[in-house]
Each structure stands twice: as C-alpha cells, then as structure tokens.
Design a protein around this motif. Structure first.
Motif: not given
Length: 336
Positions: A14, A45, A47, A49, A77-79, A107, A109, A200, A303
């Motif tokens: 991430l 993956s 990710w 922020r 992905g987004t986290a 993906n 988030g 998550l 992640a």
C-alpha cells in the motif's frame, strides 16, 4: 495461517503516493513506477490510499486507471475510498470503467463516516445538502447496489438517437465480488460480512474490549470469519525490512519508527483509536514477529503499508526486500 508450515497466499503493498504541491507530476509518476515495480517483483496486489486536500493521492480511481495501462497482472486496490466525499452512483460508474480497463483487476476498498475535517469542508462539498447527507452504511449499500447492476433509473429505452439503460453502465459483472470494506471495529467487520464484502483490517483499530492492539485486530478477524467463513480478509501493517538498506537508510527508518511509536502505547482521542507498532528489522526478524501476531495467524493475505514520507529509492529497497526476502520467509511465492 496458524503456523509457519502454512504459506502466505497473497502479498500486496500500500502506498500513499505523496507529491510536491508545486510540482505534482513527479510524485504521481513515482507511484505508477512503484506499482509497475510491484508487478515485476511478483506482488499479488498494489493498493493506494486516499487523501483529500492533502499532498497525497486525491483521486485513486484515476491513478489506478493509469496503472491499469502500465501493468497486466497485478490486482489494483483502494485502501480506502471514504464514501462521505462521493456520490455512490457516479463512483460506481468510475469503478466499473476502471475495472473493465484493467481486465477485471480492480479491488475497491471503502469506508463510511463524515468527511475528515467536516466543519471545514462541508460548505464546499455539499453547499445545499450538508445537513441531510447520510454518511452511514446506507451509502455503501447504495454503491453496492449500483455496482451489482440493480436499477438506478426508471427510464430505459431510446430517446432520439440516444439509448438509455436502467443500470449503471458500463456494467462489470465480477466487480461486486471484489468489493472490500476497511473497518476498525467489530461492528464494521460484522457489517462487511453480512453484506458479502471482503474485509480490510489495517494498523488502526478502535479500542473495544481490550487495549492490546493485536488482540483487538484478531477479534475483528474472528468476528468477520464467524459471519462469513468464505470471505477474504487482508491485514495491513507497516513493515520496513532493512536487509538491503544502506546505513543511511537504516538510520532514517529507525528515526521514523521511533517518532511514531509513542502513539501506540495507549488509545488516542475521544474515539479511542489504537495504532499498531511499525515492524522494522531484518526480514527474518519481521517474519518472527508476524508469526507471533494473533491477527496474522488468522489471515492468508496481507497488504503491507509503505511508510508515508520516504523517497522513491527507499520504496524500491523496501519492496525489493519484501518480495525477495520477507515474502519467502512467510512461505509466499511470487507470481512472475
């Protein structure tokens, strides 16, 4: 993953994507290069922020659209996307578009609640509706409904030369199964499970029945697993392997961790938020700490978060060590 005999199945990372406000392009390019490097190293993956009105990625969906055209395999992905800033129908269109462009690798988030610094931004964000906006889980339900292709309009057909659909277009059929909720409480874990979302859990949780971070995080994983045994859970912690670091880098990394450690001693603020300790050391040392972590013992994908304020070359070193040393120490096999 109760013991070292069971391998880590998926390894991700991430990044916050920092940039210089006076010259933002290099920072964004650095983020895309780091995602490309992650794919080359075999990560499962990558990710990003979400940071509004700060010097970090404010539009992760746009950044991942660009990343989708520079990569071919790695999941993106987004986290996490804080839905308080978003119109769920419009966001559903963006997510479905990027998912199609990526070949089904997105993906998303999500999280809920009022936008950060709500009193400072509400007049600009919702000048006419601030007092009636719903920032509850209902906002997530609206997005999920749109992603699943359920009706959002009462008109379907042709008007003149234009053809209209009742559902969000484009529709990406597999996207609904790759939606994640980023939560830090038992309630959020149970809600995610009840609504068929993946979960998550990060390095920030709410102190509930304990002030032991690892046990609180583990309790959230257990609550989710109890409600949805077949759902996916990803754990996010800050890890800084130093195997390939220079002496100068190690000094910087140790100072960074030392500055952040005091906040981990007790719950912070009225919400009683708890922060995990950053893990720093050789990959073998970090692996030993992870195997002793009650939450890590219950997951088979992670992640790991890159530190906020490091330089591009630092991220290259950390990612390379994670992929070539820490990952294998956890039984993970890269996908090349």
């Amino acid at each position: 993953m109760p013991n070292p005999t069971e391998p880590l199945r998926k390894l991700g990372f991430l990044t916050i994507g920092l940039f210089d406000g006076a010259n933002p392009r290099p920072g964004h390019e650095s983020t895309l290069e780091i995602i490309q490097l992650g794919e080359e190293l075999g990560f499962d993956s990558a990710w990003v922020r979400h940071r509004h009105l700060q010097y970090g990625i404010s539009s992760p969906v746009a950044v991942l659209a660009a990343a989708s055209q520079r990569t071919s395999r790695i999941a993106l992905g987004t986290a996490v996307i804080p839905l308080g800033w978003e119109n769920p129908l419009r966001l559903a269109e963006d997510l479905a578009t990027v998912d199609i462009l990526s070949g089904g690798r997105l993906n998303p988030g999500l999280s809920v609640g009022p936008p950060m610094r709500w009193e400072n931004v509400k007049d600009a964000l919702y000048p006419d509706t601030a007092d009636v906006e719903d920032f509850s889980y209902t906002r997530v339900s609206r997005l999920l409904s749109a992603i699943r292709g359920e009706q959002v309009s009462d008109f379907e057909g042709t008007q003149g030369f234009e053809v209209f659909s009742k559902r969000v277009e484009p529709h990406s059929p597999g996207l609904s199964g790759r939606m994640w909720y980023g939560g830090g409480s038992t309630r959020s874990a149970e809600w995610a499970a009840a609504h068929d979302m993946n979960f998550l859990t990060s390095n920030v949780v709410r102190a509930e029945d304990s002030e032991d971070f690892a046990e609180v995080q583990a309790s959230h994983v257990r609550a989710y697993r109890k409600a949805r045994p077949d759902g996916r859970v990803s754990q996010g912690l800050v890890v800084i392997p130093t195997d390939g670091a220079s002496a100068e880098q190690r000094t910087k990394y140790e100072a960074y961790v030392a500055a952040r450690t005091p906040r981990t001693s007790t719950p912070q603020g009225p919400a009683r938020m708890m922060f995990a300790r950053d893990l720093i050391g050789s990959s073998d040392e970090i692996a030993a700490q992870l195997y002793a972590d009650p939450a890590f013992q219950q997951v088979d994908e992670v992640a790991f978060a890159l530190p906020f304020s490091f330089e591009h070359e630092d991220y290259v070193q950390i990612l390379t060590d994670v992929a070539t040393k820490l990952g294998p120490a956890l039984g993970w096999t890269p996908t090349i």
